[in-house]
Each structure stands twice: as structure tokens, then as C-alpha cells.
Scaffold this motif. Structure first.
Motif, PDB file in Angstrom:
ATOM      1  N   PRO A  85      44.673  49.229  31.047  1.00  0.00           N
ATOM      2  CA  PRO A  85      44.920  49.059  32.489  1.00  0.00           C
ATOM      3  C   PRO A  85      43.771  49.651  33.296  1.00  0.00           C
ATOM      4  CG  PRO A  85      46.856  49.948  31.375  1.00  0.00           C
ATOM      5  CD  PRO A  85      45.737  49.991  30.383  1.00  0.00           C
ATOM      6  N   GLY A  86      43.298  48.908  34.264  1.00  0.00           N
ATOM      7  CA  GLY A  86      42.171  49.384  35.059  1.00  0.00           C
ATOM      8  C   GLY A  86      42.580  50.406  36.102  1.00  0.00           C
ATOM      9  N   ILE A  87      41.651  51.272  36.473  1.00  0.00           N
ATOM     10  CA  ILE A  87      41.898  52.273  37.510  1.00  0.00           C
ATOM     11  C   ILE A  87      41.089  51.981  38.770  1.00  0.00           C
ATOM     12  CG2 ILE A  87      42.470  54.077  35.858  1.00  0.00           C
ATOM     13  CD1 ILE A  87      39.664  55.202  36.223  1.00  0.00           C
ATOM     14  N   SER A  88      40.314  50.889  38.754  1.00  0.00           N
ATOM     15  CA  SER A  88      39.470  50.540  39.911  1.00  0.00           C
ATOM     16  C   SER A  88      39.759  49.113  40.352  1.00  0.00           C
ATOM     17  CB  SER A  88      37.983  50.700  39.560  1.00  0.00           C
ATOM     18  OG  SER A  88      37.693  52.021  39.161  1.00  0.00           O
ATOM     19  N   LYS A  89      41.017  48.780  40.473  1.00  0.00           N
ATOM     20  CA  LYS A  89      41.417  47.416  40.840  1.00  0.00           C
ATOM     21  C   LYS A  89      40.979  47.094  42.268  1.00  0.00           C
ATOM     22  CE  LYS A  89      45.441  48.101  37.901  1.00  0.00           C
ATOM     23  NZ  LYS A  89      46.903  48.283  37.836  1.00  0.00           N
ATOM     24  N   PRO A  90      40.731  45.804  42.531  1.00  0.00           N
ATOM     25  CA  PRO A  90      40.921  44.646  41.661  1.00  0.00           C
ATOM     26  C   PRO A  90      39.705  44.373  40.773  1.00  0.00           C
ATOM     27  CG  PRO A  90      40.331  43.912  43.851  1.00  0.00           C
ATOM     28  CD  PRO A  90      40.433  45.403  43.920  1.00  0.00           C
ATOM     29  N   TYR A  91      39.988  43.859  39.574  1.00  0.00           N
ATOM     30  CA  TYR A  91      38.950  43.400  38.663  1.00  0.00           C
ATOM     31  C   TYR A  91      38.808  41.889  38.825  1.00  0.00           C
ATOM     32  CZ  TYR A  91      39.117  47.994  36.500  1.00  0.00           C
ATOM     33  OH  TYR A  91      39.063  49.342  36.277  1.00  0.00           O
ATOM     34  N   TYR A  92      37.585  41.405  38.673  1.00  0.00           N
ATOM     35  CA  TYR A  92      37.349  39.968  38.861  1.00  0.00           C
ATOM     36  C   TYR A  92      36.104  39.549  38.093  1.00  0.00           C
ATOM     37  CZ  TYR A  92      34.200  41.979  42.390  1.00  0.00           C
ATOM     38  OH  TYR A  92      33.238  42.726  43.024  1.00  0.00           O
ATOM     39  N   LEU A  93      35.908  38.250  37.969  1.00  0.00           N
ATOM     40  CA  LEU A  93      34.718  37.725  37.302  1.00  0.00           C
ATOM     41  C   LEU A  93      33.538  37.813  38.265  1.00  0.00           C
ATOM     42  CD1 LEU A  93      36.190  34.607  35.448  1.00  0.00           C
ATOM     43  CD2 LEU A  93      35.814  36.923  34.576  1.00  0.00           C
ATOM     44  N   ARG A  94      32.493  38.486  37.836  1.00  0.00           N
ATOM     45  CA  ARG A  94      31.369  38.779  38.716  1.00  0.00           C
ATOM     46  C   ARG A  94      30.764  37.507  39.317  1.00  0.00           C
ATOM     47  NH1 ARG A  94      28.783  41.903  35.454  1.00  0.00           N
ATOM     48  NH2 ARG A  94      29.397  43.892  36.363  1.00  0.00           N
ATOM     49  N   LYS A  95      30.649  36.457  38.521  1.00  0.00           N
ATOM     50  CA  LYS A  95      29.972  35.233  38.988  1.00  0.00           C
ATOM     51  C   LYS A  95      30.788  34.494  40.055  1.00  0.00           C
ATOM     52  CE  LYS A  95      31.790  32.148  35.355  1.00  0.00           C
ATOM     53  NZ  LYS A  95      32.468  31.232  36.301  1.00  0.00           N
ATOM     54  N   ASP A  96      32.100  34.713  40.080  1.00  0.00           N
ATOM     55  CA  ASP A  96      32.959  34.001  41.029  1.00  0.00           C
ATOM     56  C   ASP A  96      33.288  34.819  42.268  1.00  0.00           C
ATOM     57  OD1 ASP A  96      33.085  31.789  39.341  1.00  0.00           O
ATOM     58  OD2 ASP A  96      34.804  32.601  38.239  1.00  0.00           O
ATOM     59  N   GLY A  97      33.038  36.119  42.228  1.00  0.00           N
ATOM     60  CA  GLY A  97      33.375  36.959  43.361  1.00  0.00           C
ATOM     61  C   GLY A  97      34.848  37.348  43.376  1.00  0.00           C
ATOM     62  N   MET A  98      35.180  38.315  44.224  1.00  0.00           N
ATOM     63  CA  MET A  98      36.538  38.856  44.219  1.00  0.00           C
ATOM     64  C   MET A  98      37.586  37.822  44.590  1.00  0.00           C
ATOM     65  SD  MET A  98      38.140  41.989  46.486  1.00  0.00           S
ATOM     66  CE  MET A  98      36.896  43.157  45.917  1.00  0.00           C
ATOM     67  N   MET A  99      37.361  37.050  45.647  1.00  0.00           N
ATOM     68  CA  MET A  99      38.400  36.155  46.144  1.00  0.00           C
ATOM     69  C   MET A  99      38.640  34.965  45.227  1.00  0.00           C
ATOM     70  SD  MET A  99      39.299  37.932  48.627  1.00  0.00           S
ATOM     71  CE  MET A  99      40.614  36.839  49.138  1.00  0.00           C
ATOM     72  N   GLU A 100      37.657  34.579  44.452  1.00  0.00           N
ATOM     73  CA  GLU A 100      37.812  33.428  43.555  1.00  0.00           C
ATOM     74  C   GLU A 100      37.905  33.826  42.085  1.00  0.00           C
ATOM     75  OE1 GLU A 100      38.282  30.310  44.449  1.00  0.00           O
ATOM     76  OE2 GLU A 100      38.166  30.863  46.559  1.00  0.00           O
ATOM     77  N   GLY A 101      37.520  35.054  41.761  1.00  0.00           N
ATOM     78  CA  GLY A 101      37.447  35.431  40.359  1.00  0.00           C
ATOM     79  C   GLY A 101      38.454  36.463  39.905  1.00  0.00           C
TER      80      GLY A 101
END
Length: 360
Positions: A85-101
Motif C-alpha cells: 500500500p502506498g503512503i504518497s497517494k495518488p499513484y499514477y502512470l507517469r506518461k499519462d499524468g495524474m488525471m488520466e493515469g
């Protein structure tokens, strides 16, 4: 389950979803649908494991470092990537950015996170409760006194003995600040989201309502009665309780020399269900709380999700990971919070046995 490591797209999305929730494991070398063990050749397995580790680390933002293991099934080696479980949420796909990844797990399926869910993950990552966030405008003293008095009177009404009433203390402005219902800056009081929900939620939270309905049969095809509770959320709870008590059956039993009226469902437990829905719902997500009465059951649903660190099984055992948010503090003043799902199940079982004995 992943058959190979040549198409990492789905596994990376799942990695992000696990990090945004309670963690999980991705197994490489097993067919996803059939669970057939494909495995990796001995001379390739360590190279594959390094490639998976680098792929996950490079693709995720913030970076995710999986725990990698090699296991053997029927003589074939598979790779297990454990995502904590992450402690620095939100996690996302770097190439897509936070809102899309950004992705989350819903009912065992990886899905793209909606904007409201991303906001919740941001608050979760900073350890902030939504209802503690401050909003504009100063709160005058007379409005503070009015809420303190209402909370005190509400608490007195919920007391069942004179001893409880005697020890009940009045609520003060300083307590509202310590509970983060109010903010204090330069000697002036400022409202938080919790204050708005307890006083006038319609302006900022038009979905902060309780929709109630009675249905004919065991589905929602035919309405028999419906109502919507608005206004301060504690008053909504009382209005919902009146609606439920008006629409469930009441019987009676003999207690010693007296007859005692008894509802077919435990009223205190229903109150706790509705109170928990109001206190723990997501006020970021669209949608309202719904109380539905059918011929064979009563359902209470609310927007949002349970904590990713909490399972249904843990709830039944009485476990809880709920933070003491301002709304929960208010609820703890007005009702006697118990052991949640476990005690609710016990009260249902006791009520059912009592009803059977009364009919007999």
C-alpha cells in the motif's frame, strides 16, 4: 495473473491500483483466465524479474518499488511481484499524468480513477479529512452558540438514563475548534466543511441529502412511499429514523406484567447504520445516501468506498480503521457508537430470536 512480461500495460495499471489501495500481488508466468502455469526458463527468470522491477519503477509516479520473488510450481518458475500500500497517494502512470493515469481496484477489477476518487486519494495521501478543510467566511458568535446548544440538546435526547444526562457536558466553541468543526485564526472563527454539513449543507453540498423510499416486493419496480431529508445532517438522521419507524412493522411482547412494543428490526442498530452512512460517506463523490425498505429487508447505501485497509471480514469481527473525523466526533456525542458490523449482526440475531418467541 500475467502469462508473459512482453505486454506490461495491464500489469502497470494494476500496480498503480494496488498502490492506491491495500496492496496486492501480480503473478507473472500464469495464464490469467485458466490459471495454467506457463513459467519461465531457468536461464531467463532473473532477467525477466529485473525487467519487471525496472518497468514498474520507471512507469509509476511516485515511484513504486515492488518486492520480487521467484516461486516454483510443478517444476516451472513463476515471478511474484508484491505491491505494498502506498503512503504518497495518488499513484499514477507517469506518461499519462495524474488525471488520466491513476487507477483503483473496484470489486477485484482495475479501473481508471474518476476525478472525485483522485481528490480522495490526495487527501488520503496527506492524512487529511475532507470535513476538516476550511472554507471562506467568518462564523459569528451567535451561530456558534446555536450549534453548541443544538448538539447538547441532541445528546441529551439520546440519553436513556438520568445518570447519562447528569454527566453530559455542554459543547463549547473551544471544543468545536479542537474537533476541527471550526478553525481559529487571529481570534476569529472560520467554518470547515464539517461546520457547513452540520448547519447549512445545501449551498456547498447539494448531494448531502438522504433519499428514502418504501418499495412493494423485493425490488424497486413499484414505489409505495418516498421522501427526501435535507438540512443539517444530524437532523437528516432523525428524519430518516422517523421514516423507517413509520414504515416497518411493530409487534409486542410480554415483559413480566407489562406489554412491550417491539419493532421487527432493531431501531438502535438502524440508527447506527444511517449515522455511519452520513459520517463516513464521501462528500466529494456525487450521489446521495439512500434508505430503501423492501418487504424482506432494509438497505442503506452511501457514496464512496470502505477503507482499502478494511475488509468485510474484518468489519464483521469488529475491527475498524476509521479516523476520528469531526463528523464522527459529532456522531459519538449524539449516539452510542458500538462495535459496528459485529454488534449489528448480533442485535439482528437477538431481535429475530425475540420475535420468534413472541409469535410462539
Amino acid at each position: 495473473m500475467q502469462r508473459t512480461t512482453t505486454k506490461p500495460s495491464s500489469s502497470l495499471k494494476t500496480t498503480v491500483a494496488f498502490a492506491n489501495a491495500a496492496g496486492g500481488q501480480i503473478i507473472f508466468g500464469v495464464e490469467n483466465n485458466t490459471w495454467d502455469v506457463i513459467g519461465f526458463p531457468d536461464e531467463e527468470v532473473f532477467t525477466k524479474m529485473d525487467a519487471i522491477t525496472n518497468s514498474i519503477f520507471d512507469a509509476c509516479e511516485p515511484s513504486v518499488v515492488p518486492i520480487m520473488d521467484i516461486e516454483e510450481i510443478n517444476g516451472r518458475k513463476i515471478i511474484v511481484a508484491t505491491i505494498r500500500p502506498g503512503i504518497s497517494k495518488p499513484y499514477y502512470l507517469r506518461k499519462d499524468g495524474m488525471m488520466e493515469g491513476a487507477y483503483v481496484r473496484i470489486a477485484g477489477v482495475t479501473r481508471k480513477a474518476e476525478p472525485s476518487m483522485i481528490k480522495e486519494l490526495q487527501l488520503e495521501g496527506t492524512g487529511t479529512s475532507f470535513d476538516t478543510l476550511q472554507v471562506v467566511d467568518e462564523v459569528p458568535d451567535d451561530e456558534i452558540s446555536a450549534l453548541c446548544d443544538r448538539m447538547y440538546q441532541h445528546a441529551l435526547e439520546r440519553c436513556t438514563t438520568e445518570e447519562q444526562r447528569t454527566v453530559q457536558k455542554k459543547v463549547t466553541a473551544n471544543q468545536l475548534v479542537s474537533w476541527k468543526i471550526l478553525g481559529l485564526f487571529n481570534g476569529k472563527y472560520y467554518p470547515t466543511n464539517a461546520w457547513k454539513l452540520l448547519t447549512d449543507p445545501e449551498e456547498l453540498f447539494p448531494d448531502a441529502i438522504i433519499q428514502m423510499a418504501v418499495f412493494k416486493g423485493d425490488n424497486r419496480a413499484v414505489f409505495l412511499d418516498r421522501k427526501t431529508a435535507t438540512g443539517p445532517i444530524d437532523q437528516q438522521i432523525e428524519e430518516a429514523m422517523l421514516f423507517v419507524m413509520r414504515n416497518i412493522r411493530m409487534g409486542s411482547r410480554i415483559a413480566g406484567l407489562h406489554r412491550e412494543d417491539i419493532y421487527e428490526l432493531p431501531i438502535d442498530s438502524i440508527r447506527e447504520m444511517i449515522s455511519n452512512a452520513v459520517c463516513h460517506r464521501s462528500y466529494i463523490s456525487r450521489g446521495s445516501i439512500q434508505v430503501a425498505i423492501y418487504d424482506d429487508r432494509l438497505e442503506v447505501t452511501s457514496p464512496g468506498r470502505i477503507s482499502p485497509d478494511l475488509t468485510i471480514e474484518q468489519m464483521i469481527k469488529g475491527n475498524s480503521v476509521c479516523a476520528m473525523s469531526p463528523l464522527v466526533r459529532h456522531s459519538s456525542i449524539c449516539i452510542s457508537l458500538r462495535n459496528g458490523a459485529r454488534e449489528f449482526r448480533e442485535s439482528i440475531r437477538t431481535q429475530k430470536n425475540t420475535a420468534c418467541k413472541s409469535r410462539n
